[in-house]
Design an enzyme around this catalytic site. Structure first.
Site, short mmCIF file in Angstrom:
data_model
loop_
_atom_site.label_atom_id
_atom_site.label_comp_id
_atom_site.label_asym_id
_atom_site.label_seq_id
_atom_site.Cartn_x
_atom_site.Cartn_y
_atom_site.Cartn_z
N CYS A 283 -11.95 -0.02 2.84
CA CYS A 283 -12.41 -1.41 2.67
C CYS A 283 -11.73 -2.33 3.68
O CYS A 283 -10.51 -2.27 3.88
CB CYS A 283 -12.13 -1.88 1.25
SG CYS A 283 -13.00 -0.91 0.00
N TYR B 262 -10.89 -5.45 3.71
CA TYR B 262 -9.85 -6.38 3.26
C TYR B 262 -8.59 -5.66 2.80
O TYR B 262 -7.59 -6.29 2.48
CB TYR B 262 -10.38 -7.26 2.13
CG TYR B 262 -10.89 -6.49 0.94
CD1 TYR B 262 -10.03 -6.02 -0.03
CD2 TYR B 262 -12.24 -6.23 0.80
CE1 TYR B 262 -10.50 -5.29 -1.12
CE2 TYR B 262 -12.73 -5.52 -0.28
CZ TYR B 262 -11.86 -5.06 -1.23
OH TYR B 262 -12.32 -4.34 -2.31
N ARG C 116 4.13 -9.10 -14.36
CA ARG C 116 3.85 -7.81 -13.75
C ARG C 116 4.98 -7.31 -12.86
O ARG C 116 5.57 -8.09 -12.12
CB ARG C 116 2.56 -7.89 -12.92
CG ARG C 116 1.32 -8.11 -13.74
CD ARG C 116 0.22 -8.78 -12.92
NE ARG C 116 -0.99 -8.93 -13.70
CZ ARG C 116 -1.17 -9.85 -14.65
NH1 ARG C 116 -0.20 -10.70 -14.94
NH2 ARG C 116 -2.31 -9.91 -15.32
N LEU C 117 5.20 -6.01 -12.92
CA LEU C 117 6.05 -5.31 -11.98
C LEU C 117 5.22 -4.20 -11.36
O LEU C 117 4.29 -3.69 -11.98
CB LEU C 117 7.28 -4.72 -12.68
CG LEU C 117 8.21 -5.73 -13.36
CD1 LEU C 117 9.27 -4.99 -14.17
CD2 LEU C 117 8.86 -6.65 -12.34
N ASP D 50 1.14 4.57 25.83
CA ASP D 50 0.78 4.08 27.17
C ASP D 50 -0.51 4.72 27.68
O ASP D 50 -1.34 4.06 28.29
CB ASP D 50 1.93 4.36 28.14
CG ASP D 50 1.59 3.93 29.56
OD1 ASP D 50 1.40 2.72 29.77
OD2 ASP D 50 1.50 4.81 30.44
#
Length: 632
Positions: free
Chosen positions: A90, A92, A323-324, A604
């Protein structure tokens, strides 16, 4: 466990809560037919119902101090990433070429996930969400769900999935104990789905949604990331979907992460989305949110489902965050957008006790910030650097966990005796000392003899300024060998060392992306044979290490080999170098320089095709012949 509470649990309650402000009168433990019930007479003074003689422990005890931050937020929700792999790409979420994958040995095992989860649940976590990557690509997913569902105290096992492999696995997952489901879907157009995810599979997701509804996952949550110029024209279509389906469509503001090329022009804020929906459905009504909800809920009257908005960017909800997060490689993140992590995996594998693990968790949670940095600063931040909380604190803990008490004593002695210790001020945030640190530091004090000043505490906690070697020969184990007692660089005198055969191996990786990798495989890059040239460059660099790294000795190498291998799964080049000599000092730097320069040469020679190339994971993997042999 049956009958009365265990002796250990009773001891814990008595030692921590009896005769404290939580229990002004003694607790009397009596036999019960349930293991989590305790007789609590005469507790009207602490706000409990006098008519009840039995309370569950969770009703009686205060929420765990280890999971409460300095702003009073209680964290009862743990999100566990099971894998870094995903079967979609995806736009995003990750770059087209994917993300660098950790070796399998670096990821948490099934048993480690269960053990860490059990520890969090014992402290008050009652909801666990399984995420990824894509959690369903993990082969032991059913076992993990089954293990977690059996934990005493867990109330909700949830999962966020892209739905590609969900339909056939869902019945077994539900039977194993999966109680809540979120499915990611950003478009109702199959062609656009393929563009957004860079993969096919829209029909699989739609069938998974129908299967989840059939199995009574209500409300089934559909996560839709809205991006300007991509899918904001489908907002009304998603709302319309709730007319006939009992689903909760959650519109998520586009958020910045490494590799997703975030910019604010792609962001569609909640206010704009809401105005668009109200234009078509003016009767849209606000409905109540549950405590700690990230989504602001709405409903079109008469529709079966609901909609919501997760406005992380325009209207952050940090103040109610509970939340954790635990990453697939075992790092605890206290904030989704934070760049601080601590490795619970390493501490667990070192043989640490539950108390020691909880101490580290408590310090991490205690350092959680009031809110994230804001969307424009977030866009410039690296999302996952490895920054351990309190450099010296963790270093000392590691010594303690591994049983190296002598080294720990020398380290603490070194920190206490430094000239500038007296100038270190007492930290403003005494969370660690107040809640969990006092007991731990007192135990350290017992180990090394004597007590710690606040200045020493500050140093252990990583709040001190620059630290450098004392330069004492006797403290070589805890000194920076290339720095003298005044903090100046120096070359190490190796004349007193033994002559032995010394070998070192280092490795690294260059992620190229699809186009450059495909050209490299068939040797059609314009600059020629990349692998051969890079191999030669690595060998030449190893032989010139002392010219590149100022304080390295000029070592006559008896062997230097550089190998480059292609990894189709990650579209990357794996680089490995081994250096060998017979002499007074090791060849770690020669191996590391060889890998670094070989990797740079690959870059390179491929940069004409793409600049979206990443060099990383350069590390020493083996060292032998010196005082401290090493292998990983």
């Amino acid at each position: 466990m049956s009958g009365c509470l265990s002796k250990r649990c009773c001891t814990f309650i008595r030692s921590n809560f009896v005769n404290s402000r939580w229990f002004p009168r003694p607790i009397v433990m009596q036999h019960s037919t349930r293991s989590d019930v305790v007789e609590v007479p005469n507790l009207g003074s602490v706000g409990l119902d006098r008519s009840r003689t039995k309370y569950n422990l969770k009703e009686v005890l205060p929420f765990s101090a280890f999971l409460t931050d300095s702003f009073g937020r209680e964290h009862n929700y743990l999100r566990i990433s099971l894998t870094e792999k995903c079967n979609l790409r995806c736009q995003y979420c990750m770059p087209a070429e994917g993300v660098p994958l950790s070796p399998k040995s670096h990821l948490l095992s099934t048993d480690e996930i269960t053990e860490i989860s059990r520890l969090f649940v014992s402290q008050g976590v009652n909801k666990i969400r399984l995420t990824g990557g894509e959690p369903l690509v993990r082969p032991d997913i059913l076992k993990i769900v089954d293990n977690l569902a059996k934990l005493d105290g867990i109330e909700n096992i949830a999962m966020t999935t892209n739905g590609i492999a969900l339909e056939r696995k869902l019945p077994a997952l539900k039977e194993a104990g999966l109680s809540q489901l979120n499915i990611s879907l950003d478009t109702l157009n199959p062609a656009k789905f393929e563009f957004i995810t860079r993969r096919k599979g829209w029909s699989h997701v739609m069938r998974a949604i129908d299967k989840a509804i059939e199995l009574n996952y209500t409300p089934l949550k559909i996560n839709c990331v809205v991006m300007r110029g991509l899918n904001e024209d489908e907002i009304d279509d998603f709302v319309q979907l709730t007319q006939t389906k009992p689903i909760d469509v959650r519109f998520i503001e586009y958020m910045p992460f490494d590799g997703n090329k975030w910019n604010d022009k792609k962001l569609v804020p909640m206010k704009e989305m809401l105005e668009k929906i109200e234009t078509r459905w003016p009767a849209l009504e606000r409905i109540g949110d549950l405590p700690n909800d990230t989504s602001k809920a709405y409903k079109v009257p008469g529709f079966k489902g609901t909609i919501g908005f997760i406005a992380s960017m325009s209207q952050p909800f940090c103040g109610t965050c509970n939340r954790l997060r635990l990453t697939a490689d075992g790092n605890l993140k206290v904030c989704l957008f934070g760049n601080s992590e601590v490795s619970l995996r390493d501490i667990l594998r070192s043989g640490a006790t539950e108390e020691e693990l909880l101490t580290v968790i408590g310090v991490a949670v205690g350092r959680k910030k009031k809110q994230h940095a804001g969307m424009f600063k977030l866009a410039k931040m690296k999302n996952r650097p490895m920054i351990l909380i309190g450099k010296y604190y963790i270093e000392v803990l590691t010594m303690y966990y591994t049983g190296n008490i002598l080294l720990m004593k020398r380290k603490l002695s070194f920190l206490k005796d430094r000239e500038n210790v007296s100038s270190v001020k007492k930290p403003k945030d005494n969370y660690m000392m107040r809640k969990v640190g006092a007991r731990m530091l007192d135990r350290f004090s017992h180990k090394v003899g004597g007590t710690f000043s606040y200045a020493t505490y500050s140093i252990i906690n990583g709040d001190c300024a620059r630290a450098f070697s004392t330069g004492h020969d006797g403290d070589a184990d805890v000194c920076l060998t290339h720095v003298d007692q005044h903090g100046k660089a120096k070359m190490v005198d190796v004349s007193g060392k033994n002559i032995t055969e010394r070998v070192a191996t280092a490795s690294g990786r260059v992620w190229l992306g699809g186009k450059a990798f495909d050209l490299l495989k068939v040797n059609k890059l314009s600059k020629g044979d990349v692998l051969t040239v890079s191999e030669v460059a690595g060998i030449l660099a190893a032989k010139n290490t002392s010219n590149l790294i100022p304080l390295c000795h000029n070592i006559p190498l008896s062997k230097i080999s550089v190998t480059l291998k292609l990894d189709d799964d990650t579209e990357s080049v794996m680089v490995e170098a081994t250096a060998k000599t017979t002499g007074l000092t090791g060849v770690e730097m020669e191996a590391l320089v060889a890998v670094s320069v070989a990797s740079l040469t690959v870059y390179d020679m491929c940069k004409a095709v793409t600049h979206d190339i990443t060099i990383g994971d350069i590390k020493l993997t083996h060292k032998s012949g010196g005082k401290r042999d090493f292998s990983q």
